[in-house]
Design a protein around this motif. Structure first.
Motif, short mmCIF file in Angstrom:
data_model
loop_
_atom_site.label_atom_id
_atom_site.label_comp_id
_atom_site.label_asym_id
_atom_site.label_seq_id
_atom_site.Cartn_x
_atom_site.Cartn_y
_atom_site.Cartn_z
N TYR A 10 0.83 -1.21 0.00
CA TYR A 10 0.00 0.00 0.00
C TYR A 10 0.86 1.26 0.00
O TYR A 10 0.56 2.23 -0.70
CB TYR A 10 -0.94 0.00 1.21
CG TYR A 10 -2.04 -1.03 1.13
CD1 TYR A 10 -2.96 -1.01 0.07
CD2 TYR A 10 -2.18 -2.01 2.10
CE1 TYR A 10 -3.97 -1.95 -0.01
CE2 TYR A 10 -3.19 -2.96 2.03
CZ TYR A 10 -4.08 -2.92 0.98
OH TYR A 10 -5.09 -3.85 0.90
N ARG A 11 1.93 1.26 0.78
CA ARG A 11 2.80 2.45 0.82
C ARG A 11 3.42 2.70 -0.55
O ARG A 11 3.50 3.85 -1.01
CB ARG A 11 3.89 2.27 1.87
CG ARG A 11 3.38 2.29 3.30
CD ARG A 11 4.53 2.51 4.28
NE ARG A 11 5.54 1.48 4.18
CZ ARG A 11 5.60 0.39 4.95
NH1 ARG A 11 4.68 0.19 5.88
NH2 ARG A 11 6.56 -0.49 4.81
N ASP A 12 3.88 1.63 -1.21
CA ASP A 12 4.48 1.79 -2.53
C ASP A 12 3.46 2.31 -3.54
O ASP A 12 3.79 3.14 -4.40
CB ASP A 12 5.06 0.46 -3.02
CG ASP A 12 6.30 0.04 -2.27
OD1 ASP A 12 6.87 0.89 -1.55
OD2 ASP A 12 6.70 -1.14 -2.38
N ALA A 13 2.22 1.81 -3.45
CA ALA A 13 1.18 2.27 -4.36
C ALA A 13 0.87 3.75 -4.14
O ALA A 13 0.68 4.51 -5.10
CB ALA A 13 -0.09 1.44 -4.18
N ALA A 46 4.48 10.13 -6.80
CA ALA A 46 5.52 10.38 -7.80
C ALA A 46 4.92 10.95 -9.08
O ALA A 46 5.47 11.87 -9.69
CB ALA A 46 6.27 9.09 -8.09
N ILE A 47 3.78 10.41 -9.48
CA ILE A 47 3.10 10.93 -10.68
C ILE A 47 2.68 12.37 -10.45
O ILE A 47 2.88 13.25 -11.30
CB ILE A 47 1.88 10.05 -11.01
CG1 ILE A 47 2.34 8.66 -11.45
CG2 ILE A 47 1.05 10.70 -12.12
CD1 ILE A 47 1.20 7.66 -11.58
N TRP A 85 6.56 15.35 0.49
CA TRP A 85 5.10 15.29 0.53
C TRP A 85 4.63 14.26 1.56
O TRP A 85 3.71 14.53 2.33
CB TRP A 85 4.58 14.95 -0.86
CG TRP A 85 3.10 14.73 -0.92
CD1 TRP A 85 2.45 13.54 -1.05
CD2 TRP A 85 2.09 15.73 -0.84
NE1 TRP A 85 1.09 13.74 -1.06
CE2 TRP A 85 0.83 15.07 -0.93
CE3 TRP A 85 2.11 17.12 -0.70
CZ2 TRP A 85 -0.37 15.76 -0.89
CZ3 TRP A 85 0.90 17.80 -0.66
CH2 TRP A 85 -0.32 17.13 -0.75
N ARG A 86 5.27 13.09 1.58
CA ARG A 86 4.90 12.08 2.57
C ARG A 86 5.10 12.62 3.99
O ARG A 86 4.27 12.42 4.87
CB ARG A 86 5.69 10.79 2.39
CG ARG A 86 5.26 9.70 3.37
CD ARG A 86 6.33 8.63 3.52
NE ARG A 86 6.52 7.85 2.31
CZ ARG A 86 7.49 6.94 2.19
NH1 ARG A 86 8.33 6.71 3.19
NH2 ARG A 86 7.65 6.28 1.06
N THR A 94 2.21 13.12 6.88
CA THR A 94 2.34 12.52 8.20
C THR A 94 2.29 13.57 9.29
O THR A 94 1.62 13.38 10.32
CB THR A 94 3.65 11.72 8.28
OG1 THR A 94 3.64 10.68 7.29
CG2 THR A 94 3.83 11.10 9.65
N ALA A 95 2.96 14.69 9.09
CA ALA A 95 2.96 15.76 10.09
C ALA A 95 1.56 16.33 10.28
O ALA A 95 1.14 16.62 11.41
CB ALA A 95 3.93 16.86 9.68
#
Length: 211
Positions: A134-137, A143-144, A168-169, A173-174
């Motif tokens: 899920y994280r990779d997806a 990325a896109i 962005w991730r 999360t923050a």
């Protein structure tokens, strides 16, 4: 996953209701304490059931984790894809649409973000592999999105998009961390706050303070 044939749980609670109670408690425990530190006993105690009953309903601790993870993984991916596909006059910028989709998908169970991004999952386990899927997806979608934004801005270095994806991730999360600490903030309020923050950031970055 082990199942019971009875339609009711303990003390007359219907099985479906008891399962929802267990999952809600497990999400909070996994989200707050991480997989490694969470015990089945603690989850059972929160719900008021025995460990054997919880195991009958969901199997092992890993099975219970997966039962918490899979719905939110699917929900987040669908929400992000829909937000990125939205176009038309009057549509918000893609980052704000994605954030709104994120807040909406997590509303009511905000801790599920940290169930997905849990560094304490046993390496090589089914739980770790599924969370990574899920994280990779989600990272692929990020990325896109970041590549499209930078391409529109005229950026050509591919490492810029990779750096922005990681930033962005961290931002997401923050913001979820902050949101959990402010439970009175609705998804709509968070989306409006992000809009103001983005507008303020743009003003700060484009203002010539040398004048």
């Amino acid at each position: 996953m082990a199942t019971l044939h009875s339609k009711a749980g303990t003390k007359g609670v219907p099985r479906a209701d008891r399962e929802r109670q267990i999952l809600a408690a497990a999400i909070e425990e996994f989200g707050h304490h991480g997989y490694e530190a969470t015990t089945v006993a603690a989850i059972a105690a929160r719900v008021g059931v025995t460990k054997p009953l919880l195991h009958q309903y969901f199997g092992s601790k890993q099975d219970l984790y997966l039962a918490c993870l899979n719905p939110v993984g699917v929900r987040l991916l669908n929400a992000i894809r829909a937000a990125m596909a939205e176009h038309g006059t009057g549509a918000s910028p893609t980052p704000l649409r994605v954030l709104n989709a994120l807040f909406t998908a997590l509303n009511g169970q905000r801790e599920t973000w940290f169930v997905l991004y849990d560094p304490s999952l046993p390496p090589g386990s089914d739980a770790a592999h599924r969370a990574a899927y899920y994280r990779d997806a989600i990272d692929d979608l990020a990325a896109i999105g970041t590549a499209n934004l930078l391409r529109t801005a005229g950026a050509k270095d591919p490492l810029d998009a990779d750096a922005l994806k990681h930033a962005w991730r961290g931002l997401c999360t923050a913001l979820v961390h902050w949101w959990i600490r402010h439970p009175g903030q609705s998804p709509e309020a968070m989306s409006q706050r992000c809009t103001r923050l983005f507008e303020a950031s743009h003003t700060i970055l484009t203002t010539d303070d040398s004048a």
